[in-house]
Design a protein around this motif. Structure first.
Motif, PDB file in Angstrom:
ATOM      1  N   PRO A  32      -4.475  73.793 -38.655  1.00  0.00           N
ATOM      2  CA  PRO A  32      -4.349  74.687 -39.634  1.00  0.00           C
ATOM      3  C   PRO A  32      -2.834  74.857 -39.857  1.00  0.00           C
ATOM      4  O   PRO A  32      -2.550  75.325 -41.079  1.00  0.00           O
ATOM      5  CB  PRO A  32      -4.855  76.019 -38.956  1.00  0.00           C
ATOM      6  N   THR A  33      -2.071  74.217 -39.103  1.00  0.00           N
ATOM      7  CA  THR A  33      -0.676  74.430 -39.492  1.00  0.00           C
ATOM      8  C   THR A  33       0.148  73.438 -40.603  1.00  0.00           C
ATOM      9  O   THR A  33      -0.495  72.470 -40.830  1.00  0.00           O
ATOM     10  CB  THR A  33       0.351  74.465 -38.128  1.00  0.00           C
ATOM     11  N   ASP A  62       2.222  71.170 -40.519  1.00  0.00           N
ATOM     12  CA  ASP A  62       2.616  69.745 -40.058  1.00  0.00           C
ATOM     13  C   ASP A  62       1.268  68.976 -39.908  1.00  0.00           C
ATOM     14  O   ASP A  62       1.234  67.924 -39.559  1.00  0.00           O
ATOM     15  CB  ASP A  62       3.308  69.908 -38.889  1.00  0.00           C
ATOM     16  N   ARG A 108     -11.856  87.340 -32.938  1.00  0.00           N
ATOM     17  CA  ARG A 108     -10.896  87.295 -33.756  1.00  0.00           C
ATOM     18  C   ARG A 108     -11.299  87.218 -35.428  1.00  0.00           C
ATOM     19  O   ARG A 108     -12.430  86.956 -35.652  1.00  0.00           O
ATOM     20  CB  ARG A 108      -9.933  85.918 -33.394  1.00  0.00           C
ATOM     21  N   ASN A 123      -7.827  83.544 -40.150  1.00  0.00           N
ATOM     22  CA  ASN A 123      -6.316  83.441 -40.927  1.00  0.00           C
ATOM     23  C   ASN A 123      -6.253  82.758 -41.891  1.00  0.00           C
ATOM     24  O   ASN A 123      -7.101  81.507 -42.007  1.00  0.00           O
ATOM     25  CB  ASN A 123      -5.521  82.795 -39.445  1.00  0.00           C
ATOM     26  N   ASN A 173      -4.128  80.332 -42.952  1.00  0.00           N
ATOM     27  CA  ASN A 173      -3.936  79.055 -42.741  1.00  0.00           C
ATOM     28  C   ASN A 173      -5.099  78.328 -42.448  1.00  0.00           C
ATOM     29  O   ASN A 173      -5.106  77.117 -42.722  1.00  0.00           O
ATOM     30  CB  ASN A 173      -3.056  79.087 -41.484  1.00  0.00           C
ATOM     31  N   ASN A 174      -6.075  78.786 -41.902  1.00  0.00           N
ATOM     32  CA  ASN A 174      -7.180  78.093 -41.736  1.00  0.00           C
ATOM     33  C   ASN A 174      -8.055  77.423 -42.865  1.00  0.00           C
ATOM     34  O   ASN A 174      -8.896  76.710 -42.836  1.00  0.00           O
ATOM     35  CB  ASN A 174      -8.256  78.831 -40.792  1.00  0.00           C
ATOM     36  N   ILE A 218      -3.006  84.922 -28.039  1.00  0.00           N
ATOM     37  CA  ILE A 218      -2.901  84.876 -29.369  1.00  0.00           C
ATOM     38  C   ILE A 218      -3.269  83.384 -29.876  1.00  0.00           C
ATOM     39  O   ILE A 218      -2.966  82.219 -29.300  1.00  0.00           O
ATOM     40  CB  ILE A 218      -1.349  85.207 -29.897  1.00  0.00           C
ATOM     41  N   GLY A 219      -4.020  83.540 -30.989  1.00  0.00           N
ATOM     42  CA  GLY A 219      -4.353  82.085 -31.574  1.00  0.00           C
ATOM     43  C   GLY A 219      -3.154  81.125 -32.159  1.00  0.00           C
ATOM     44  O   GLY A 219      -2.333  81.947 -32.753  1.00  0.00           O
ATOM     45  N   GLU A 220      -3.278  80.008 -32.186  1.00  0.00           N
ATOM     46  CA  GLU A 220      -2.277  79.101 -32.940  1.00  0.00           C
ATOM     47  C   GLU A 220      -1.829  79.652 -34.389  1.00  0.00           C
ATOM     48  O   GLU A 220      -0.895  79.774 -34.461  1.00  0.00           O
ATOM     49  CB  GLU A 220      -2.805  77.717 -32.827  1.00  0.00           C
ATOM     50  N   SER A 221      -2.843  79.960 -35.052  1.00  0.00           N
ATOM     51  CA  SER A 221      -2.612  80.516 -36.505  1.00  0.00           C
ATOM     52  C   SER A 221      -1.984  81.685 -36.487  1.00  0.00           C
ATOM     53  O   SER A 221      -1.093  81.809 -37.348  1.00  0.00           O
ATOM     54  CB  SER A 221      -3.870  80.221 -37.429  1.00  0.00           C
ATOM     55  N   SER A 222      -2.542  82.463 -35.764  1.00  0.00           N
ATOM     56  CA  SER A 222      -2.007  83.858 -35.773  1.00  0.00           C
ATOM     57  C   SER A 222      -0.469  83.986 -35.230  1.00  0.00           C
ATOM     58  O   SER A 222       0.497  84.622 -36.077  1.00  0.00           O
ATOM     59  CB  SER A 222      -2.557  85.094 -34.860  1.00  0.00           C
ATOM     60  N   ALA A 275       1.438  81.309 -35.828  1.00  0.00           N
ATOM     61  CA  ALA A 275       2.197  80.486 -36.559  1.00  0.00           C
ATOM     62  C   ALA A 275       2.545  81.579 -37.737  1.00  0.00           C
ATOM     63  O   ALA A 275       3.733  81.665 -38.339  1.00  0.00           O
ATOM     64  CB  ALA A 275       1.358  79.289 -37.100  1.00  0.00           C
ATOM     65  N   THR A 276       1.595  82.557 -38.106  1.00  0.00           N
ATOM     66  CA  THR A 276       2.036  83.432 -39.069  1.00  0.00           C
ATOM     67  C   THR A 276       3.317  84.289 -38.930  1.00  0.00           C
ATOM     68  O   THR A 276       4.132  84.508 -39.603  1.00  0.00           O
ATOM     69  CB  THR A 276       0.690  84.303 -39.545  1.00  0.00           C
ATOM     70  N   PHE A 330       9.668  77.678 -38.692  1.00  0.00           N
ATOM     71  CA  PHE A 330       9.053  76.192 -39.067  1.00  0.00           C
ATOM     72  C   PHE A 330      10.055  75.482 -39.951  1.00  0.00           C
ATOM     73  O   PHE A 330      10.059  74.243 -39.990  1.00  0.00           O
ATOM     74  CB  PHE A 330       7.570  76.128 -39.532  1.00  0.00           C
ATOM     75  N   ALA A 353       7.999  73.752 -33.534  1.00  0.00           N
ATOM     76  CA  ALA A 353       6.970  73.031 -33.888  1.00  0.00           C
ATOM     77  C   ALA A 353       5.564  73.579 -32.896  1.00  0.00           C
ATOM     78  O   ALA A 353       5.934  73.996 -31.776  1.00  0.00           O
ATOM     79  CB  ALA A 353       6.638  71.623 -33.914  1.00  0.00           C
ATOM     80  N   PRO A 354       4.395  73.986 -33.387  1.00  0.00           N
ATOM     81  CA  PRO A 354       3.484  74.718 -32.373  1.00  0.00           C
ATOM     82  C   PRO A 354       2.601  73.570 -31.966  1.00  0.00           C
ATOM     83  O   PRO A 354       2.256  72.494 -32.616  1.00  0.00           O
ATOM     84  CB  PRO A 354       2.605  75.525 -33.579  1.00  0.00           C
ATOM     85  N   TYR A 355       2.047  74.089 -30.761  1.00  0.00           N
ATOM     86  CA  TYR A 355       1.037  73.030 -30.193  1.00  0.00           C
ATOM     87  C   TYR A 355       0.025  73.918 -29.690  1.00  0.00           C
ATOM     88  O   TYR A 355       0.323  75.040 -28.776  1.00  0.00           O
ATOM     89  CB  TYR A 355       1.606  72.229 -28.655  1.00  0.00           C
TER      90      TYR A 355
END
Lengths: 412, 412
Positions: free
Chosen positions: A71-72, A74, A108, A111, A113-114, B189-193, B195-196, B202, B210-212
């Motif tokens: 979803p990010t 990159d 959850r 988001n 982004n998804n 916490i999820g990646e997208s949350s 990230a927001t 970024f 950068a997120p992983y």
């Protein structure tokens, strides 16, 4: 007609992770008889990814992509593919719904982004992702070029591959000549000793026999190349039976028969129950038993006796034994096994006590010294001494649990 | 100026081995600050290898090759390179001698096949292989293209890289700028949350953020490109601190801080002890605690209460609670946590009870529903309900143990 694997992810260029995805796909392509000649890794960079796609689409007719579906910002695989073949992106309502459901199931909120994960090129079909939020695509943007995309998360990629990609490829006529293998699994014998015993089979051409050593286990892979699984099994079966006869008790199962499964099956057949008393493994053996759904039929539980006080209070290990022989000793292993069998009232009691290291070793009791106790339904107890040598803590703990399972297997 | 890694070997295309060489070289290039944008794997086929070399030599100025330097006919890297750049092969007497010495040292005779390992392109210099018989080359066949070749054997490749290749690259001015990274680790916490929340970071260029995402955990990598580690940390630190502030309690550590380590450190600091009562994880949480050498300072042990009889007999869970609320409930989780704390006399008691599946789920209590109980030193107990969704048994069990550790961390 050949395939090509393209892995997208800057983390691969930085060396953050080993690329196990490409090995999995390479093996799978081989099994389907699909030739593949190139593997490429490229970062999360649209220009370079586009260049790679252009080169690959000239060389191969099946392009497999892993990574870049997240979803990010990159994550660019899908949109770059669309650009490459001048196709617009379409938002798929069913993907949005699926993502929303998955977020709900995990308590959850989806988001924004998804949303981008729901965009796929016009004309592409969805390659469903049962567990994750990132679906892939199957797309033939130009004649004789089929594109399949998968997320970088190995568990999701593998499931999508076997549930959707493989059937699709077979429907395209691939996998007519298949390579079918059976893996025979052995414990308590080294690779070279087993190899010597079954030496003559290594010269076979169809099926072929090849040894693989993995931690605490030796495997022999018998592979046949034929038109059908049935024919393959006809070729493999007699060889397998010969080898199993030669190996005797050291053979414990085949393919996905794990020690845990095999032991569980034996316990269920005998309608017997087991409990564990663990010191150095700290619960690892119990965790192994309970990997199997339905293990509650025969596994009741146990005690993690990491501290000696727990060995005394819950397992009735005698302070005298601890003082005179130490926690890592035959007698304490036996008392632990009897103690847990009695405490939980199970048929069998299995115990592990040892020195996992890296500290705590002495000349008399070095790191890697482990005692495994087994109390049987008649109330007899035996223990075995294992010396796993000066290996890492994880490995010593893992081998201890495996050996405990294997000892129980041999008694069952 | 950038580098490119080319791995030669049909065994990589067949998926027989994982390509750990490319990960090693990728990390090393990053440390030296040498950008690299592509990795290619190609089989032992001169035509395809030539094509790969042609493409790569247009894209990059440093080409690193692994594999294909052996004595057998299918080892073709050196001669294919020579063909590509129309250079003759010269036999190097010193290589022959070196190989002969090595064979002698192993009590063997040099084989005629090995002669081909002594052939290198005119103008290339030898990249010595201290342990193996296959030397590599350092060669600038055309201006601004430097070629280095290494054998596929990881140990030999690594030694040749660090002893000869790195000094050579540094002499060319590389390694003045290094890339230094810090990995921030988050849970709950999820990646997208996430990230927001940290979106604006970024866009940074130095350091980059950068997120992983990995199972049960999200990570942010902050990478700085500077002349020294000290300068890198100067750039990274303020960004890290901002992000940590934003993330709050969801941030748990950095780089190789695992949840287990972090929790262990907190317990040791407070000189407090913990015990576990596990149902669906069957000992997995205890196994996690005891991954850490010296965990006996704070981890005493626990009870694996897989069967309800064990919950009652060893953890004083009330039959009434089990009947009215079921084993998978807040109340039972709380009784388990209090029960183990009391039974072992530790400061903290942590419990896990849930439905790991795949069977056993109902509409009211679906697979993935897990309760985690935590009894604190004051004797207060709390429980949290987790819904891990319809995932695999392994994953649900793993996430349950991680979440239990994380809940304890937040209370510590």
């Amino acid at each position: 007609m050949s395939a090509e694997i393209i892995c997208v992810g800057t983390e691969l260029l930085l060396g953050d992770i080993v690329n196990t995805n490409v090995q999995f796909l390479a093996k799978e392509l081989a099994n389907l008889g699909i030739p593949h000649y190139y593997q490429t890794v490229v970062g999360d960079n649209p220009t370079r990814l586009r260049e790679v796609i252009t080169i690959a689409s000239k060389r191969a007719s099946i392009l497999l992509f892993t990574g870049g579906l997240g979803p990010t910002p990159d994550d660019l695989t899908t949109e770059t593919l669309a650009q490459c073949f001048n196709s617009p992106l379409i938002e798929k309502a069913e993907i949005i719904e699926d993502i929303q459901d998955k977020f709900k199931a995990r308590g959850r909120q989806m988001n924004e982004n998804n949303r981008k994960q729901a965009l796929i090129p016009k004309g592409a079909t969805i390659l469903p992702n049962p567990t994750g939020t990132a679906p892939g695509i199957i797309w033939e943007p130009v004649p004789n070029v089929t594109i399949m995309t998968f997320p970088g998360v190995p568990s999701e990629m593998k499931q999508m591959w076997s549930e959707t990609a493989v059937p699709h490829l077979k429907s395209q006529g691939w996998g007519k000549e298949i390579i079918f293998s059976r893996m025979l699994r052995f414990r308590g014998i080294g690779e070279s000793s087993l190899a010597t015993k079954v030496n003559r089979f290594f010269d076979l051409t169809n099926p072929t026999v090849a040894p693989y050593a993995s931690l605490g286990e030796v495997r022999l892979r018998i592979s046949a190349k034929t038109a059908s699984e049935t024919e393959a099994i006809k070729l493999i079966e007699p060889v397998a039976q010969d080898i199993i006869k030669i190996a005797g008790e050291d053979y414990f199962g085949q393919d996905d028969d794990t020690l845990t499964k095999v032991v569980g099956t034996l316990l269920r057949q005998k309608q017997q129950t087991v409990s564990v008393a663990e010191s150095c493994t700290g619960g690892g053996l119990g965790a192994m038993f309970t990997e199997i759904a339905g293990s509650s039929d025969y596994f009741w539980g146990g005690v993690i006796a990491y501290d000696n006080r727990v060995k005394i209070s819950l397992l009735e290990v005698s302070a005298e034994a601890l003082d005179h022989h130490g926690a890592v000793s035959d007698i304490v292993a036996q008392q632990m096994a009897l103690g847990i069998k009695k405490r939980l009232g199970t048929d069998w009691g299995v115990s592990i006590t040892g020195i996992a290291g890296p500290g705590g070793g002495t000349d008399i009791k070095p790191v890697g010294l482990v005692y495994i106790g087994i109390a049987d339904p008649e109330g007899n107890v035996e223990s075995v001494e294992c010396t796993f040598g000066d290996r890492s803590r994880d490995i010593i703990r893992y081998l201890s649990s495996c050996t405990a399972l294997d000892q129980l297997r041999r008694k069952l």
